[in-house]
Design a protein around this motif. Sequence first.
Motif, PDB file in Angstrom:
ATOM      1  N   GLN A 185       0.851  -1.180   0.000  1.00 14.34           N
ATOM      2  CA  GLN A 185       0.000   0.000   0.000  1.00 14.34           C
ATOM      3  C   GLN A 185       0.898   1.245   0.000  1.00 14.34           C
ATOM      4  OE1 GLN A 185       0.075  -2.179   2.614  1.00 14.34           O
ATOM      5  NE2 GLN A 185      -1.961  -2.893   3.158  1.00 14.34           N
ATOM      6  N   PRO A 186       0.411   2.330  -0.470  1.00 15.44           N
ATOM      7  CA  PRO A 186      -0.943   2.573  -1.021  1.00 15.44           C
ATOM      8  C   PRO A 186      -1.003   2.389  -2.530  1.00 15.44           C
ATOM      9  CG  PRO A 186       0.176   4.657  -0.779  1.00 15.44           C
ATOM     10  CD  PRO A 186       1.167   3.603  -0.346  1.00 15.44           C
ATOM     11  N   SER A 203      -3.863  -2.749  -4.336  1.00 11.96           N
ATOM     12  CA  SER A 203      -4.873  -3.335  -3.447  1.00 11.96           C
ATOM     13  C   SER A 203      -5.181  -4.728  -3.961  1.00 11.96           C
ATOM     14  CB  SER A 203      -6.148  -2.480  -3.442  1.00 11.96           C
ATOM     15  OG  SER A 203      -6.735  -2.455  -4.739  1.00 11.96           O
TER      16      SER A 203
END
Length: 551
Positions: A199-200, A203
């Motif tokens: 992350q980020p 996902s």
Amino acid sequence: MKLGKVEFCHFLQMLALFLCLSGMNQAELSRSRSKPYFQSGRTRTKRSWVWNQFFVLEEYMGTDPLYVGKLHSDVDKGDGSIKYILSGEGASSIFIIDENTGDIHATKRLDREEQAYYTLRAQALDRLTNKPVEPESEFVIKIQDINDNEPKFLDGPYTAGVPEMSPVGTSVVQVTATDADDPTYGNSARVVYSILQGQPYFSVEPKTGVIKTALPNMDREAKDQYLLVIQAKDMVGQNGGLSGTTSVTVTLTDVNDNPPRFPRRSYQYNVPESLPVASVVARIKAADADVGPNAEMEYKIVDGDGLGVFKISVDKDTQEGIITIQKELDFEAKTSYTLRIEAANMHVDPRFLSLGPFSDMTTVKIIVEDVDEPPVFTSRLYSMVVSEAAKVGTVIGTVAAHDPDASNSPVRYSIDRNTDLERYFNIDANSGVITTAKSLDRETNAVHNITVLAMESQNPAQIGRGYVAITILDINDNAPEFAMEYETIVCENAQPGQVIQKISAIDKDDPPNGHQFYFSLTAEAANNHNFTLQDNKGDVTPYLSGAVNLY
């Protein structure tokens, strides 16, 4: 109170055992009918086995045999007259039965992942006669699953690529974890995916394991590789579930989002004027942060006073622009050139045209350096003529050479004696006037080809060469000669006036309109009246004729 993994497994085992026993007690209230049993020719009342389907919790860790269940025949009055026998898969080795009570126990730890159920056969015998009192019947002991296997990524670790600048939600790769536990029982084999590292930027879909981009405009030129750690947890991700992890290496693949850029706005190179045509003058390169085909570019000269004198091409391996000479350089004619050069990408991505033109410009100045050049003759080949009758010292002609350099050094002349071995000619070292040094004979050598050397007085190593063809003009300095020695034979019966011999003559001279010869007999031969000579008046083939006297 918190339970460890082992304690939790024991808890599950006790719970399943309790449920199993509860189910059996209920089953003992019901009867399943079997076929009529015939013994000694007599028909007796149908009897029934009483049991439930048995369940055994896998991975039992206790020291005592694990109670599985109870077999019971309704003919058993509890007086010990009935003996129970167990046969089939695992009988005696894994499962044992109390022949008096019908109680079944498991003596070994069982693993559902190795074998999920066992098929056995039960028999009730009369203890005295050892004869069956019930028909033999099959039953199943199922191994009850517990969550004792963590999810595993059998295909990991993973590698994947995704184009840089991809929009959020772009699929990268799907990871899959498998769980050896029973997928039909509880949640032991139901996994949920999560991302522990990455992350980020990325996902993962909890149910499918699909990894997607999570940030927009990820730039390969800033960072081209990411290491992700993905976890799969069973029990639908609840507390107490087991988990496994895998790594995913994601590489951002290149797109053409960077134009070429010259590191400098201008370049300058010095080249000698003596550089041959097609020689490389300079190499320049525009930097492109992209790679592969996205970094391929082409160069062209778009402006400047060097158009036609220089050209530029691209080195396919290095993507450099190579400037070469198309015409000879002359410091005395022009001392510098200016080129305006453009570098442009060959493969432009329309999505990034809004970023600006995918090209760049720079200026290249080429300074021509003076080189000490040898003298140059005013003509590449001089043609001169002189009569073979010319006296020694006769002037034939003049050659001229000059120093092309700005210093304009004086020039001295000489004849290359390798081309004038017999020294027929001389040249004045200062003026370049060529004169005869020996008597000439056109019949020996009609044309003399000589090389004249012009040497800089300040730098004798700089030597220019001129070429002179001297044609020798003919004069009539050779008498005619008979073409051969004649010996004539005549028959004694030859008729008067009969031609007996034709004679001819040659002359080494070369008059412009050809030779004309006149023939006559010598005074001594003229007194011989047996023969006469007929002159053809200049004909090159006169003939001799005469009358023959016989004796």
